[in-house]
Write an enzyme that holds these catalytic residues in place. Structure first.
Site, PDB file in Angstrom:
ATOM      1  N   LYS A 283       0.796  -1.225   0.000  1.00 55.54           N
ATOM      2  CA  LYS A 283       0.000   0.000   0.000  1.00 55.54           C
ATOM      3  C   LYS A 283       0.832   1.280   0.000  1.00 55.54           C
ATOM      4  CE  LYS A 283      -3.937   0.388   0.522  1.00 55.54           C
ATOM      5  NZ  LYS A 283      -4.844   0.147   1.641  1.00 55.54           N
ATOM      6  N   GLU A 290      -6.511  12.909   1.692  1.00 51.76           N
ATOM      7  CA  GLU A 290      -7.656  12.418   2.478  1.00 51.76           C
ATOM      8  C   GLU A 290      -7.892  13.315   3.690  1.00 51.76           C
ATOM      9  OE1 GLU A 290      -7.943   7.705   2.347  1.00 51.76           O
ATOM     10  OE2 GLU A 290      -5.909   8.372   2.695  1.00 51.76           O
TER      11      GLU A 290
END
Ligand code: ARG
Length: 460
Positions: A283, A290
């Site tokens: 990841k 965000e």
């Protein structure tokens, strides 16, 4: 401990009340503004012959000493003295003796705190204008490098028409441009001096409010002392502009999250702006956009919070108004942090031109252009729309895109089609054809870039 206002009281303040009503834990952020306001007030009092000049001298020297202490991080604040204003005044009296007690002549904490807030927002608004400007610069640099980069343009998050990536980025430039102009304009309402309004009715001392305003760099003096101590509109306005800035930041952040997903791969955020997962080694998470998206929530909250505090308040000052501060500080700090990160994040992102181009090859976003093609051959737009709708349906069934259909296939739908349709359908042609003012063709985008550059140079 004796309070500066203790004379009328026979009992000590309940400890819990003291803590509950104190604002020193947060309003110490106004310390330097408070000193600045006091220096100007003392000078004016001296000039008007209201307090002796030698007292002005020792007050000023004392205030400067306290200022140094604050700047060196050596200032000790106490909850017993409630807020920044009384903490500083108490220190001054401890430092220089009874002359310190003359500083508060012709003034109240009500006009004092309002003055501090105006000074603070004036300074911070100017700083935030600079930060917005820096994000615009980052957008502009990416735009300059991507005039001819083609990306699908969307409506309803469905592919609509191909556009220049620069054009897409510049849309945010203009949003921020309006925000910057709003901030600039709001300064007209920040630059007002409440100092000398007293508790709310003015003062019997022969003060000179224009003079203290001038010393503090304010452009105007509130003509109504009751309005002067009650007005928090300028903070609401700032919180509202801040909310709009965050809306824009959040929309761009959302696009960056989408664009950097495996499904899109239009951009890659720099490693230094991403974080990993504690469990999934593959990841690379877009935490920064965000969080920018999420922080919008607290900024909206601060706006609604203050509007709600103010809505039921009778004139003039009410202790409720002390609740104007934390939200304002929080919005200032959130904007500073967010804008400060956004610029470098945009500058360092990698634009995956190939993935964008590939995406444009595999969609029907050139459909409008074949409709327009038939229109140029005399077919009414509505009929053309119908014909192309049928062609799209046919292509979908055949698992083909418009560029892959043969001339024979086109002719089945209209005899007006000829070989030149393939040029018309290429994404470069589709984009290049949109030369109306503000359109996405490279020539129009270049004009737009010139205009944007001019805005930044003129610092408008
Ligand atoms: N700490 C107070 C505030 O921020 C200062 C003004 C206090 N005035 C008063 N009348 N209690 O609002």
């Amino acid at each position: 401990m004796t309070k500066l206002w203790g004379g009328r009281f026979t009992k000590e303040t309940n400890k819990l009340v003291e803590e509950f009503t104190a604002s020193i834990s947060f309003d110490q952020k106004l310390a330097l503004e408070d000193i600045e306001g006091s220096l100007a007030h003392a000078k004016m009092l001296g000039e008007c012959g209201i307090i002796p000049l030698e007292d002005v001298k020792s007050i000023s020297e004392g205030l400067i000493q306290i200022k140094n202490k604050i700047e060196n991080g050596n200032m000790k604040y106490s909850v017993e003295h409630e807020d920044i204003h009384m903490n500083i005044e108490k220190q001054l009296i401890d430092l220089i003796g009874p002359a310190g007690g003359k500083l508060h002549t012709g003034r109240s904490r009500n006009d004092q705190v309002a003055t501090d807030m105006h000074l603070y927002l004036n300074r911070k608004t100017k700083h935030i204008i600079e930060l917005v400007n820096a994000v615009q610069e980052a957008l502009l640099i990416q735009a300059q490098n991507n005039v001819e980069t083609i990306i699908p343009g969307y409506t309803h998050l469905q592919r609509a028409q191909p556009v220049s990536f620069a054009h897409h980025l510049l849309a945010y430039f203009w949003m921020l441009q309006r925000d910057k102009e709003r901030l600039q304009d709001s300064l007209k309402r920040v630059s007002w001096s409440p100092l000398g309004a007293g508790a709310m009715a003015g003062t019997p001392f022969p003060i000179n409010r224009e003079r203290s305003a001038e010393l503090l760099g304010f452009d105007y003096v509130y003509p109504n002392s009751m309005d002067a101590v009650s007005d928090r509109d300028f903070i609401v306005e700032f919180l509202s502009i801040g909310s709009l800035i965050m809306t824009h930041i959040s929309r761009l952040s959302e696009e960056m999250v989408i664009w950097s997903s495996q499904e899109f791969q239009f951009i890659e955020l720099d490693d230094s702006f991403c974080t990993g997962s504690s469990i999934m080694p593959q990841k690379k998470n877009p935490d920064v956009p965000e969080l920018l998206r999420a922080k919008t929530g607290r900024v909206y909250g601060n706006l609604i919070g203050l509007l709600t505090v103010l809505k039921g308040l009778p004139l003039t000052y009410n202790k409720d108004m002390q609740e104007d501060k934390e939200g304002m500080f929080d919005t200032v700090e959130t904007l500073e942090g967010s804008l400060g990160l956004l610029g470098p994040m945009i500058e360092t992102m990698k634009v995956n031109k190939d993935a964008m181009r590939e995406a444009v090859n595999q969609d029907f976003s050139n459909a409008t252009d074949i409709a327009d093609y038939l229109v140029t051959k005399g077919v009414p737009f509505r009929d053309a729309h119908e014909i192309i709708g049928k062609i799209v349906l046919y292509a979908l069934n055949e698992n083909k895109f418009l560029l892959n259909l043969t001339m024979k296939e086109y002719k089945q739908f209209s005899h007006l089609f000829s070989e030149d349709i393939y040029t018309v359908l290429s994404p470069e042609h589709v984009v290049g054809a949109r030369q109306s003012y503000g359109g996405t063709s490279p020539s129009q985008v270049s004009e737009q870039i010139k205009l944007a550059e001019k805005k930044l140079i003129q610092h408008l």
